[in-house]
Design a protein around this motif. Structure first.
Motif, short mmCIF file in Angstrom:
data_model
loop_
_atom_site.label_atom_id
_atom_site.label_comp_id
_atom_site.label_asym_id
_atom_site.label_seq_id
_atom_site.Cartn_x
_atom_site.Cartn_y
_atom_site.Cartn_z
N THR A 85 0.81 -1.14 0.09
CA THR A 85 -0.10 -0.10 0.00
C THR A 85 0.85 1.18 -0.19
OG1 THR A 85 -2.08 0.83 0.92
CG2 THR A 85 -0.39 0.14 2.51
N LYS A 86 0.36 2.28 -0.26
CA LYS A 86 1.00 3.78 -0.21
C LYS A 86 0.14 4.86 0.38
CE LYS A 86 0.31 3.15 -4.68
NZ LYS A 86 -0.25 1.76 -4.50
N ALA A 87 0.91 5.70 0.85
CA ALA A 87 0.59 6.95 1.53
C ALA A 87 1.32 7.92 0.95
CB ALA A 87 0.40 6.82 3.02
N GLY A 88 0.83 9.48 1.26
CA GLY A 88 1.70 10.44 0.97
C GLY A 88 0.81 11.58 0.19
N LEU A 89 0.01 11.09 -0.74
CA LEU A 89 -0.89 12.11 -1.21
C LEU A 89 -1.93 12.61 -0.47
CD1 LEU A 89 -1.40 10.28 -4.90
CD2 LEU A 89 0.08 12.22 -4.51
N PRO A 90 -2.50 13.67 -0.58
CA PRO A 90 -3.40 14.43 0.00
C PRO A 90 -4.76 13.36 0.61
CG PRO A 90 -2.79 16.08 -1.39
CD PRO A 90 -2.27 14.75 -1.85
N VAL A 91 -5.09 13.27 1.76
CA VAL A 91 -6.28 12.66 2.10
C VAL A 91 -7.23 13.63 3.01
CG1 VAL A 91 -5.16 10.49 2.31
CG2 VAL A 91 -5.08 11.85 4.22
N GLY A 92 -6.86 14.82 2.86
CA GLY A 92 -7.88 15.84 3.39
C GLY A 92 -7.21 17.20 3.29
N GLU A 93 -7.89 18.33 3.75
CA GLU A 93 -7.61 19.63 3.62
C GLU A 93 -6.41 20.16 4.68
OE1 GLU A 93 -8.36 21.32 0.93
OE2 GLU A 93 -9.41 19.47 0.31
N ASP A 94 -6.48 19.65 5.72
CA ASP A 94 -5.51 19.87 6.83
C ASP A 94 -4.04 20.05 6.10
OD1 ASP A 94 -3.43 18.77 9.20
OD2 ASP A 94 -5.04 20.03 10.12
N ALA A 95 -3.30 20.99 6.67
CA ALA A 95 -1.91 21.17 6.26
C ALA A 95 -1.11 19.69 6.44
CB ALA A 95 -1.45 22.30 6.87
N ASN A 96 -1.48 18.89 7.32
CA ASN A 96 -0.48 17.76 7.75
C ASN A 96 -1.14 16.70 7.19
OD1 ASN A 96 1.61 18.82 9.32
ND2 ASN A 96 0.08 19.47 10.75
N ALA A 97 -2.36 16.53 6.31
CA ALA A 97 -2.93 15.54 5.76
C ALA A 97 -2.35 14.96 4.65
CB ALA A 97 -4.45 15.83 5.73
N ALA A 98 -1.11 15.26 4.29
CA ALA A 98 -0.42 14.93 3.21
C ALA A 98 1.10 14.71 3.50
CB ALA A 98 -0.77 15.73 1.88
N GLY A 99 2.01 14.32 2.67
CA GLY A 99 3.46 14.26 2.41
C GLY A 99 4.04 12.96 3.14
N ALA A 100 5.39 13.52 3.54
CA ALA A 100 6.04 12.21 4.19
C ALA A 100 6.60 12.64 5.55
CB ALA A 100 7.33 11.96 3.29
N SER A 101 5.94 13.42 6.26
CA SER A 101 6.42 13.80 7.64
C SER A 101 6.29 12.75 8.69
CB SER A 101 5.90 14.98 8.12
OG SER A 101 4.36 14.90 8.35
N ARG A 102 7.04 12.92 9.83
CA ARG A 102 6.72 11.81 10.83
C ARG A 102 5.14 11.80 11.32
NH1 ARG A 102 9.44 8.93 14.59
NH2 ARG A 102 11.52 9.57 13.57
N HIS A 103 4.70 13.06 11.45
CA HIS A 103 3.10 13.27 11.77
C HIS A 103 2.57 12.61 10.64
CE1 HIS A 103 -0.31 15.30 13.41
NE2 HIS A 103 -0.75 15.41 12.36
N HIS A 104 2.42 12.89 9.78
CA HIS A 104 1.58 12.19 8.53
C HIS A 104 1.63 10.84 8.33
CE1 HIS A 104 -1.33 11.88 5.42
NE2 HIS A 104 -0.36 11.25 4.65
N LEU A 105 2.92 10.21 8.37
CA LEU A 105 3.12 8.94 8.12
C LEU A 105 2.83 7.94 9.06
CD1 LEU A 105 6.44 8.72 5.78
CD2 LEU A 105 4.12 8.71 4.96
N THR A 106 3.07 8.34 10.31
CA THR A 106 2.59 7.59 11.30
C THR A 106 1.18 7.42 11.57
OG1 THR A 106 4.62 8.35 12.73
CG2 THR A 106 2.75 7.35 13.90
N ARG A 107 0.34 8.45 11.26
CA ARG A 107 -0.98 8.38 11.23
C ARG A 107 -1.61 7.58 10.13
NH1 ARG A 107 -3.66 14.23 12.22
NH2 ARG A 107 -5.53 12.85 12.13
N ALA A 108 -0.78 7.78 8.93
CA ALA A 108 -1.17 7.08 7.50
C ALA A 108 -1.04 5.50 7.63
CB ALA A 108 -0.25 7.69 6.65
N VAL A 109 -0.09 5.26 8.28
CA VAL A 109 0.07 3.74 8.59
C VAL A 109 -0.83 3.14 9.70
CG1 VAL A 109 1.87 1.96 9.28
CG2 VAL A 109 2.78 3.60 7.88
N GLU A 110 -1.04 3.88 10.65
CA GLU A 110 -2.05 3.27 11.73
C GLU A 110 -3.39 3.15 11.17
OE1 GLU A 110 -1.26 2.16 14.48
OE2 GLU A 110 0.82 2.88 15.27
#
Length: 347
Positions: free
Chosen positions: A86-111
């Motif tokens: 599976t993949k993550a990193g493209l926007p999944v919402g309007e929030d500034a942190n709802a996209a990308g490859a930051s620690r914040h976003h990737l941790t939430r995306a994997v969970e």
């Protein structure tokens, strides 16, 4: 089913993988791909696993997570027989942190992906796009943490430019973090740009290609012919604007040769297009989608036989395009080619 090493990693993946973008389809893009529900997905998974097609590819943005949910339900009770990509990193919402490859976003995306998939680990987790806003060191650090926590097992990238992939690999080596084993890329007879830089990089760095849209966004299904309209019901009516453009004459030239080879081999046009891809350097797995059982079984027929060298050469010529600078001198000038032979020609 033939299995191949994923790049230089120790993981072996099937030559053909199942693309679950058709599962739970909704919206203008994914709804056009297909809208297979849980019952239909279970049947597709049955056929795939019986054929040895044990890797299933999805992403968090596919139908807003519905693809992962349907895939997880379809694999319930047989998770140990499957590899999940599976993949993550493209926007999944309007929030500034709802996209990308930051620690914040990737941790939430994997969970979130683990919950939707109904599993406690992901076999291959790929960054869906390069995040120019986040330092690669931060991205590699969180991926390392997720690997150490047992939540993901192998990492990869998707849709990276050459410099972006090399920058990530160099940083991984420098920091002692896991290297990307895979690069999920667009590659087909009507889209051979992968060969100019990313394929030589894959050979040099040991990164395996996991190919998406191997039939060129539906252009190589055998339904599009010179002088005829795009057939009613073709997904190109809805999805062409999302993919790379292809000139009509270039497409017809390729399809003409595919028709000739189909007549010679008794195979279908899609099977020939897929078989051509399976011979290319660095290709670890080709992702095939299917709206129904018939399409899935047809795609599986791309394995177990080989085009001959003359047929491959005809397809190569029909689909060839002049490479952009600085690559074209290596195709057209003997001196350049002598010191740096093309990867495809050397294979």
């Amino acid at each position: 089913m033939e299995h191949r090493r994923l790049g230089r990693s120790g993981l072996h993946v099937p030559a053909l993988s199942f693309g679950a973008g058709t599962f739970g389809g909704s919206g203008p893009l994914f709804g056009a791909w297909g809208d297979t529900g849980v019952d239909g997905a279970r049947r597709m998974v049955d056929i795939a696993l019986d054929a040895g097609m044990s890797m299933f590819d999805t992403a968090d943005v596919y139908s807003d997570g519905a693809s992962e949910e349907v895939l997880g339900a379809a694999l319930k009770g047989r998770r140990d027989r499957a590899l999940i990509s599976t993949k993550a990193g493209l926007p999944v919402g309007e929030d500034a942190n709802a996209a990308g490859a930051s620690r914040h976003h990737l941790t939430r995306a994997v969970e979130a992906a683990l919950r939707r998939l109904g599993t406690d680990y992901i076999d291959l987790f790929q960054l869906h796009a390069f995040d120019a806003r986040t330092p690669v060191e931060e991205t590699l650090s969180v991926l390392d943490d997720l690997v150490r926590a047992g939540k993901i097992r192998y990492t990869g990238a998707s849709n990276y430019a050459g410099w972006q992939l090399q920058k990530s690999l160099d940083a991984a080596d420098r920091l002692g973090r896991p290297r990307f084993a895979a690069h999920q890329v667009y590659y087909s007879l009507v889209g051979r740009d992968y060969e100019w830089e990313l394929m030589p990089l894959g050979v040099d760095q040991g990164v395996g290609a996991v190919v998406w849209s191997p039939l060129g966004w539906g252009r190589l299904t055998g339904k599009i012919r010179r002088g005829g309209p795009v057939p009613e019901g073709s997904r190109l009516h809805e999805t062409a604007r999302f993919g790379p453009p292809v000139e009509d004459e270039a497409l017809y030239r390729i399809v003409d040769v595919l028709d000739e080879v189909a007549a010679e081999t008794g195979r279908t046009v899609p099977q020939i297009a897929l078989n051509w891809l399976l011979r290319r350097p660095t290709v670890s797995s080709v992702i095939v989608g299917a709206r129904d059982e018939h399409q899935l079984r047809q795609n599986l027929g791309a394995l177990g036989w080989e085009l001959d060298a003359a047929q491959v050469a005809r397809l190569d010529r029909a689909s060839a395009k002049t490479a952009p600078y600085p690559y074209y001198p290596y195709e057209r000038q003997e001196g350049f080619a002598r010191v740096n032979p093309p990867v495809v020609a050397a294979a």
